[in-house]
Write a protein that holds these residues in place. Structure first.
Motif, PDB file in Angstrom:
ATOM      1  N   SER A 246       0.949  -0.982   0.677  1.00 57.41           N
ATOM      2  CA  SER A 246       0.129   0.200  -0.313  1.00 57.41           C
ATOM      3  C   SER A 246       0.506   1.279  -0.077  1.00 57.41           C
ATOM      4  CB  SER A 246      -0.867  -0.175   1.204  1.00 57.41           C
ATOM      5  OG  SER A 246      -0.358   0.261   2.580  1.00 57.41           O
ATOM      6  N   LYS A 247       2.341   1.258   0.495  1.00 54.51           N
ATOM      7  CA  LYS A 247       2.787   2.314   1.017  1.00 54.51           C
ATOM      8  C   LYS A 247       3.396   2.256  -0.707  1.00 54.51           C
ATOM      9  CE  LYS A 247       3.735   2.610   5.912  1.00 54.51           C
ATOM     10  NZ  LYS A 247       4.351   2.290   6.817  1.00 54.51           N
ATOM     11  N   TYR A 248       4.176   1.284  -1.119  1.00 49.04           N
ATOM     12  CA  TYR A 248       5.020   1.398  -2.721  1.00 49.04           C
ATOM     13  C   TYR A 248       4.259   0.721  -3.262  1.00 49.04           C
ATOM     14  CZ  TYR A 248       8.093   2.008   1.532  1.00 49.04           C
ATOM     15  OH  TYR A 248       8.228   2.975   2.644  1.00 49.04           O
ATOM     16  N   PRO A 249       3.206   0.684  -4.180  1.00 46.86           N
ATOM     17  CA  PRO A 249       2.626   0.926  -5.420  1.00 46.86           C
ATOM     18  C   PRO A 249       3.405   0.231  -5.848  1.00 46.86           C
ATOM     19  CG  PRO A 249       1.516   3.010  -4.755  1.00 46.86           C
ATOM     20  CD  PRO A 249       2.416   2.599  -3.617  1.00 46.86           C
ATOM     21  N   GLY A 250       2.845  -1.188  -7.135  1.00 52.16           N
ATOM     22  CA  GLY A 250       3.208  -1.137  -8.098  1.00 52.16           C
ATOM     23  C   GLY A 250       4.831  -1.962  -8.399  1.00 52.16           C
ATOM     24  N   GLN A 251       5.699  -1.427  -6.996  1.00 49.61           N
ATOM     25  CA  GLN A 251       6.411  -2.534  -7.058  1.00 49.61           C
ATOM     26  C   GLN A 251       7.025  -4.014  -6.426  1.00 49.61           C
ATOM     27  OE1 GLN A 251       9.425  -0.461  -3.971  1.00 49.61           O
ATOM     28  NE2 GLN A 251       9.040   1.769  -4.546  1.00 49.61           N
ATOM     29  N   ASP A 252       8.367  -4.479  -7.005  1.00 51.76           N
ATOM     30  CA  ASP A 252       8.223  -5.983  -6.601  1.00 51.76           C
ATOM     31  C   ASP A 252       9.062  -6.079  -5.222  1.00 51.76           C
ATOM     32  OD1 ASP A 252       8.523  -8.317  -6.952  1.00 51.76           O
ATOM     33  OD2 ASP A 252       9.662  -8.292  -8.103  1.00 51.76           O
ATOM     34  N   ARG A 253       8.277  -6.393  -4.223  1.00 51.82           N
ATOM     35  CA  ARG A 253       9.158  -6.213  -2.455  1.00 51.82           C
ATOM     36  C   ARG A 253       8.208  -7.874  -2.492  1.00 51.82           C
ATOM     37  NH1 ARG A 253      12.248  -1.579  -1.809  1.00 51.82           N
ATOM     38  NH2 ARG A 253      12.326  -1.829   0.410  1.00 51.82           N
ATOM     39  N   ASP A 254       9.652  -8.119  -1.463  1.00 46.91           N
ATOM     40  CA  ASP A 254       9.384  -8.990  -0.691  1.00 46.91           C
ATOM     41  C   ASP A 254       9.492  -8.771   1.320  1.00 46.91           C
ATOM     42  OD1 ASP A 254       7.980 -11.802  -0.017  1.00 46.91           O
ATOM     43  OD2 ASP A 254       9.761 -13.020  -0.736  1.00 46.91           O
ATOM     44  N   VAL A 255       9.154  -9.918   1.641  1.00 47.59           N
ATOM     45  CA  VAL A 255       9.168  -9.411   2.708  1.00 47.59           C
ATOM     46  C   VAL A 255       9.822 -10.605   4.266  1.00 47.59           C
ATOM     47  CG1 VAL A 255       7.322  -9.714   3.648  1.00 47.59           C
ATOM     48  CG2 VAL A 255       8.190  -8.231   5.186  1.00 47.59           C
ATOM     49  N   PHE A 256      10.476 -11.070   4.841  1.00 47.99           N
ATOM     50  CA  PHE A 256      10.890 -11.478   5.657  1.00 47.99           C
ATOM     51  C   PHE A 256      10.532 -11.347   7.055  1.00 47.99           C
ATOM     52  CE2 PHE A 256      15.168 -10.921   5.498  1.00 47.99           C
ATOM     53  CZ  PHE A 256      15.531 -10.895   6.263  1.00 47.99           C
ATOM     54  N   ILE A 257      10.626 -12.117   8.325  1.00 46.48           N
ATOM     55  CA  ILE A 257      10.253 -11.572   9.977  1.00 46.48           C
ATOM     56  C   ILE A 257      12.162 -11.640  10.225  1.00 46.48           C
ATOM     57  CG2 ILE A 257      10.141 -12.210  12.228  1.00 46.48           C
ATOM     58  CD1 ILE A 257       7.854 -11.042   9.329  1.00 46.48           C
ATOM     59  N   SER A 258      12.511 -11.213  10.722  1.00 46.10           N
ATOM     60  CA  SER A 258      13.756 -11.224  11.646  1.00 46.10           C
ATOM     61  C   SER A 258      14.334 -11.447  13.098  1.00 46.10           C
ATOM     62  CB  SER A 258      15.185  -9.838  10.803  1.00 46.10           C
ATOM     63  OG  SER A 258      14.685  -8.750  10.995  1.00 46.10           O
ATOM     64  N   SER A 259      15.608 -11.789  12.933  1.00 42.01           N
ATOM     65  CA  SER A 259      15.132 -11.944  14.356  1.00 42.01           C
ATOM     66  C   SER A 259      15.905 -10.515  15.154  1.00 42.01           C
ATOM     67  CB  SER A 259      16.630 -13.434  15.060  1.00 42.01           C
ATOM     68  OG  SER A 259      17.002 -12.842  16.472  1.00 42.01           O
ATOM     69  N   GLY A 260      14.995  -9.537  15.633  1.00 45.06           N
ATOM     70  CA  GLY A 260      14.759  -8.591  16.031  1.00 45.06           C
ATOM     71  C   GLY A 260      15.795  -7.127  14.542  1.00 45.06           C
ATOM     72  N   THR A 261      15.630  -6.024  14.520  1.00 40.71           N
ATOM     73  CA  THR A 261      16.192  -5.306  13.688  1.00 40.71           C
ATOM     74  C   THR A 261      17.915  -5.537  12.938  1.00 40.71           C
ATOM     75  OG1 THR A 261      16.294  -3.194  14.912  1.00 40.71           O
ATOM     76  CG2 THR A 261      14.329  -3.701  13.202  1.00 40.71           C
ATOM     77  N   SER A 262      18.498  -5.619  14.439  1.00 40.20           N
ATOM     78  CA  SER A 262      19.861  -6.269  14.533  1.00 40.20           C
ATOM     79  C   SER A 262      20.424  -6.991  13.736  1.00 40.20           C
ATOM     80  CB  SER A 262      20.397  -6.007  15.856  1.00 40.20           C
ATOM     81  OG  SER A 262      20.243  -5.527  17.064  1.00 40.20           O
ATOM     82  N   GLY A 263      19.386  -8.444  13.724  1.00 42.49           N
ATOM     83  CA  GLY A 263      19.218  -9.738  12.764  1.00 42.49           C
ATOM     84  C   GLY A 263      19.529  -9.414  11.562  1.00 42.49           C
ATOM     85  N   GLY A 264      18.410  -8.660  10.851  1.00 44.56           N
ATOM     86  CA  GLY A 264      18.211  -7.861  10.675  1.00 44.56           C
ATOM     87  C   GLY A 264      19.527  -7.479   9.270  1.00 44.56           C
ATOM     88  N   LEU A 265      19.796  -5.872  10.317  1.00 48.10           N
ATOM     89  CA  LEU A 265      21.304  -5.810   9.796  1.00 48.10           C
ATOM     90  C   LEU A 265      22.255  -6.786   9.517  1.00 48.10           C
ATOM     91  CD1 LEU A 265      21.303  -2.639  12.184  1.00 48.10           C
ATOM     92  CD2 LEU A 265      21.576  -1.913   9.660  1.00 48.10           C
TER      93      LEU A 265
END
Length: 369
Positions: A80-99
């Motif tokens: 909804s925020k970025y219509p038309g973009q090809d984006r995927d998502v996953f759940i990380s172990s905190g944002t530190s894990g994502g970094l």
């Protein structure tokens, strides 16, 4: 160094923030303005959703990418925020894990990663852990993200530009114009753009902007730790180009495995819980600190997060000033932990009004002494 210890661990030190936390645990009734986490508790409805998940037996590993309902809810929000973009998502172990997974997925030995100084303490350590080279762009005295300085720092070895807005330790928000310019620079030069948006809900002036709006290849890191006081629950998320997300997931399989499943069910409930009243209260705390301390300290008013990064008075520097403050019962963080300079210190206003008042009184006293 012990002969069994890997060489890579010598490229960075332990976080100085942890040393202050350890000191705080030993002090009796300190004025603690050091902690980088909300002072409000996790809302009861989030706790109840998590308890319900535990009692329902949802205690095993989740899929590496996270439970489907949470992923689908976040992905719907992202689309909804970025219509038309090809984006995927996953759940990380905190944002530190994502970094960490972002760095491991994209940074090769010798690659350069650009970020602004002051910076979150993990940035240079994680870059070096991957064998990369941190390239720090000075932003003193106003901590502005300057696209011209970012572009000037780019070399043939540049792999990534890392933006953090609102920022830790300064609380400064990069302008939409400057972020858009950096997003365009990254796109034009085919450089990865990583946007750390963990403080996106602590936004006090204007409207939040993400460079993902103008650069669809931006990798965005966010989570529930700060916004819902869930720092110990370790639920973050990352969204970006599917190939990058798939690579991060591959590494998560062999490292963090997954974010704790019961906490993910709590995070799903958190998506429907508004904490706007808390964020408005933090705006009031920000205004109080800025109004009280501006006559005594050189500082930039933070547009987000819950930090203030004043310049230490006198000529002794930030670390010496912090040592003097701690000796008088005030716990703050020396700026050199977040910077190549030793001139400032960090205050967290994620504290009670009574604690902030005590801190202000002590800081004014220290400025005059």
């Amino acid at each position: 160094m012990h002969p069994w210890i890997a060489d890579r661990t010598a490229s960075f030190d332990s976080s100085g923030i942890r040393r202050v936390f350890d000191l705080a645990a030993k002090m009796k009734d300190p004025i603690n303005l050091s902690i980088g986490q909300p002072d409000f508790d996790v809302p009861d409805e989030i706790k109840e959703a998590t308890i319900e998940a535990i009692r329902a037996g949802k205690n095993a590993y989740s899929p590496t990418q996270g439970i489907a309902p949470l992923r689908e809810a976040i992905l719907a929000d992202v689309r909804s925020k970025y219509p038309g973009q090809d984006r995927d998502v996953f759940i990380s172990s905190g944002t530190s894990g994502g970094l960490m997974l972002s760095m491991l997925s994209m940074v090769n030995p010798g690659d350069e990663v650009i970020f602004t100084d002051p910076y979150f303490v993990m940035y240079p350590a994680l870059v070096r852990l991957c064998g990369g080279v941190p390239v720090m762009v000075d932003t003193y005295p106003d901590f502005r993200l300057d696209p011209a300085k970012i572009e000037a720092a780019i070399t043939p070895r540049t792999k990534m530009i890392l933006i953090n807005s609102p920022g830790n330790p300064t609380g400064v928000v990069a302008s939409e114009e400057d972020q858009r310019a950096v997003a365009q620079i990254a796109a034009d030069k085919k450089i990865a753009l990583l946007s750390d948006e963990i403080y996106s809900r602590f936004f006090y002036d204007g409207t939040f902007y993400s460079p993902a709006a103008d650069n669809p290849d931006t990798i965005v890191i966010d989570g529930f730790s700060k916004s819902h006081a869930m720092t110990g629950w370790r639920v973050g998320y990352v969204h970006g180009p599917p190939a990058i997300i798939a690579t991060m997931l591959k590494i998560q399989q062999y490292s963090f495995v997954c974010s704790p499943q019961p906490a993910q069910w709590g995070a799903l409930r958190a998506m429907d819980v508004s904490l706007q009243a808390n964020f408005d209260d933090y705006r009031r705390k920000r205004d109080y600190l800025v109004n009280e301390l501006s006559p005594h300290y050189e500082l930039t008013s933070p547009g987000g997060a819950f930090y203030l990064f004043p310049k230490a008075p006198g000529q002794a520097g930030g670390e010496a000033f912090v040592e003097r403050a701690i000796s008088q019962g005030l716990l703050i963080i020396p700026g050199k932990i977040f910077s190549q300079r030793d001139s400032h210190f960090r205050i967290s206003f994620a504290a009670s009004d009574a604690m902030l008042q005590r801190g202000v009184e002590k800081l004014i006293q220290l400025a005059k002494s």
